[in-house]
Each structure stands twice: as structure tokens, then as C-alpha cells.
Write an enzyme that holds these catalytic residues in place. Structure first.
Site, short mmCIF file in Angstrom:
data_model
loop_
_atom_site.label_atom_id
_atom_site.label_comp_id
_atom_site.label_asym_id
_atom_site.label_seq_id
_atom_site.Cartn_x
_atom_site.Cartn_y
_atom_site.Cartn_z
N SER A 1 41.51 42.43 46.00
CA SER A 1 42.61 41.46 45.94
C SER A 1 43.24 41.11 47.28
O SER A 1 44.11 40.24 47.33
CB SER A 1 43.70 41.97 44.98
N GLU B 1 35.62 39.03 38.81
CA GLU B 1 34.32 39.37 39.40
C GLU B 1 34.37 39.57 40.90
O GLU B 1 33.47 40.21 41.46
CB GLU B 1 33.28 38.29 39.05
N LYS C 1 49.32 42.63 51.77
CA LYS C 1 48.62 42.33 50.51
C LYS C 1 47.60 43.42 50.27
O LYS C 1 46.69 43.63 51.08
CB LYS C 1 47.93 40.96 50.54
N GLY D 1 44.74 45.59 47.79
CA GLY D 1 43.62 45.31 46.92
C GLY D 1 42.97 46.62 46.51
O GLY D 1 42.91 47.56 47.31
#
Length: 310
Positions: free
Chosen positions: A88, A186, A252, A254
Site C-alpha cells: 500500500s 492484487e 504511508k 504498506g
């Protein structure tokens, strides 16, 4: 073969005064005595290499790091050109590309979707609550960054031309490494031996630095992007946890399976921002990621960045 850490320092010519201007000749300066009892300290790059290698052993994971001090130009690199699944963290570039492409007045348009949109995207805590009324494009972008909302990310990608549009946006930033292959969920999947859904720490660090330049984003849009990143609800245990308490971290995160990443703009008090990209991956593909690994890597590299110590 693991790449060694590289420190590149831009040194001012004023840092080394010329002997001719010091009132002494070269013959007046005593020569240093050779050491007979003490070995010289290892260079900082070697020490950090050892620290990061120890963390890799402890957590049984591969670690990639790229750090850029925007004030001095100093960099720290460790496995910075190796590929990792980005998960992400890619969302920051999707949102930045939306801010670049879409005029401010158009970001207030209401976007709607269906329950199926949310179900197909997976983790979507904000968009799941607004199927009936929708959200503005700006609100979707904020949800993608602050809450890592998958459906919001896919809707942003729809607006900027899909994976191809984001790939083109990354290339405008000078990033020809990142391979944008899929949408959520995905995009979290990486096929061994293939480049889809992967990047390198150096590519993401230089891309994030480029995003913040005025030729890419207007100052107001840059401020908006950093505000959304500063309120990232999923990043408290990552780079933010490894930074000194008075440093501002806009990031950010992920994560998927054994992959745990964080990219950030880290600002020490009174100093220029430091761009940090930390990507990690467990050796065992079935093992769960660990936030602590990213936090401890961040602590190690930021201690050697501006204002963080030696």
C-alpha cells in the site's frame, strides 16, 4: 550479494580551511603520531551495515533502505536497488498523481460506487460506510492515505487512467523502476522472478522527493498531501516509532503477508526534511510481517541522519 551501505556527503568548501590562510606554513603543523595501541574506529557505513545485517538475522527478513537529506544531499543506502513488493505504499503516488492531474475545483465532485466495489477491493473501512451517499474525490484521496482504504485507492486509479496512468505519472518523477501491474487487492501479490507490483527503495525515495518539488505539485497541493500523510492511521508503529519524539513524520505504510514497508517525509526541528523509504520482506513467505523491524531500522538510520546523532 548484499550491497553495502553508501554514505554520500556533499561537503562545503568552507568546511576545510586552507593552510595558507591560517597564519602557519605546512612545516609549522606537527605531524600526527602513529597509533601503536589503538585501532581506528570503523567507518559509519560499516557500523550501520552491521546493524542492519543484525536486524535481518534477528527478524529473518530482507531489509531495503534509501534515505535522502534534502538539506545536505547526504544519502544512506542499503539494498536500495533491490526489488521489494510495495503493497500500500504505492497509494501516496496515486494520490499525488491525482493532485497533479485534477484541478482543485474538480476534486469536490461526488464519486459513487457499489457494495461490489468494496467487496472486491478488500480492506475499505471508509468507503464501506458511504456506499449510499458517496464521497468527493478529495475525500477518497484522504481515505486512501489516512486509512489505506483499498476501494478509495481503486477509485482514484480510475480517475487518473488506471495502472497505466499511474505508471506514466511515476515516469514523470524519473521512476523507471516501479512496475505498477495491478489494482487492490492484487497489487499486494508478487510472483517470484517477476517485477510486477515491485519497486526499489531508491526509486520510491527519489520519487517521493520529486513529488514534493514545486515543478510537480503546487505548494497548496504539497501541503495537502503532507497533511494527509501526517494523519496516517496505520503508521504509528513504523518510522514514526523509530524517530525522535519531536520530529514530524508524514508517512504511508504498506503491508501484506511477510512484507512490511513505510515511506516518509521526516522533519527534524528547524531542519530540512529527510526522505525515508524502508521496505522489508520476511525470508519465509508464509511468515507474518513485524512492525518492530521497520521501527528499529528507522531508529538506526535516523540516528545517522541530520540532527539524529552520530
Amino acid at each position: 550479494m548484499r550491497s553495502r551501505t553508501r554514505f554520500i556527503m556533499l561537503v562545503s568548501a568552507l568546511a576545510v580551511p586552507l593552510l595558507a590562510g591560517c597564519g602557519e606554513s605546512a612545516h609549522d603543523v606537527p605531524a600526527p603520531m602513529p597509533s601503536t595501541s589503538q585501532e581506528s574506529s570503523p567507518p559509519p557505513a560499516t557500523v550501520l551495515d552491521d546493524d542492519l545485517e543484525s536486524l535481518e538475522d534477528e527478524f529473518q527478513a530482507r531489509v531495503g533502505v534509501s534515505v535522502l537529506d534534502t538539506g545536505t544531499g547526504a544519502t544512506i543506502e542499503y539494498r536500495s536497488d533491490e526489488r521489494f513488493g510495495y503493497a500500500s505504499t504505492l497509494k501516496v503516488f496515486a494520490v499525488a498523481e491525482m493532485l497533479r492531474q485534477v484541478a482543485p475545483e474538480q476534486r469536490d465532485e461526488i464519486v459513487t460506487w457499489t457494495d461490489e466495489t468494496v467487496a472486491q477491493a478488500g480492506y475499505s473501512p471508509v468507503t464501506a460506510e458511504h456506499v449510499a451517499d458517496g464521497l468527493t474525490l478529495a475525500q477518497l484521496a484522504e481515505a486512501a492515505l489516512r486509512d489505506s482504504d483499498n476501494a478509495a485507492t481503486n477509485l482514484i486509479l480510475d480517475r487518473i487512467g488506471g495502472t497505466e496512468g499511474l505508471q506514466a505519472g511515476l515516469e514523470l518523477l524519473g521512476d523507471t523502476t516501479t512496475d505498477v501491474a495491478d489494482i487492490e487487492p492484487e497489487l499486494n501479490e508478487v510472483v517470484p522472478g517477476e517485477t510486477g507490483n515491485t519497486t526499489a527503495p531508491a526509486a520510491f525515495a527519489s520519487g517521493l522527493a520529486a513529488v514534493l518539488k514545486p515543478e510537480h505539485l503546487d505548494p497548496a497541493d504539497r501541503t495537502t498531501l503532507l497533511e494527509w500523510m501526517s494523519a496516517n492511521a496505520t503508521g504509528d508503529a513504523l518510522i514514526r516509532a523509530g524517530a525522535p519524539a519531536d520530529w514530524v513524520v508524514a508517512d504511508k505504510s504498506g503491508g501484506a503477508g511477510g512484507k512490511r514497508n513505510d515511506i516518509a517525509v521526516v522533519t527534524p526541528p528547524g531542519q530540512s526534511p529527510i526522505i525515508v523509504a524502508i521496505l522489508t520482506e520476511k525470508y519465509d513467505p508464509d511468515a507474518a510481517y513485524e512492525d518492530e523491524l521497520v521501527a528499529r531500522v528507522a531508529e538506526a538510520v535516523l540516528a545517522r541522519s541530520a540532527g539524529g546523532g552520530s
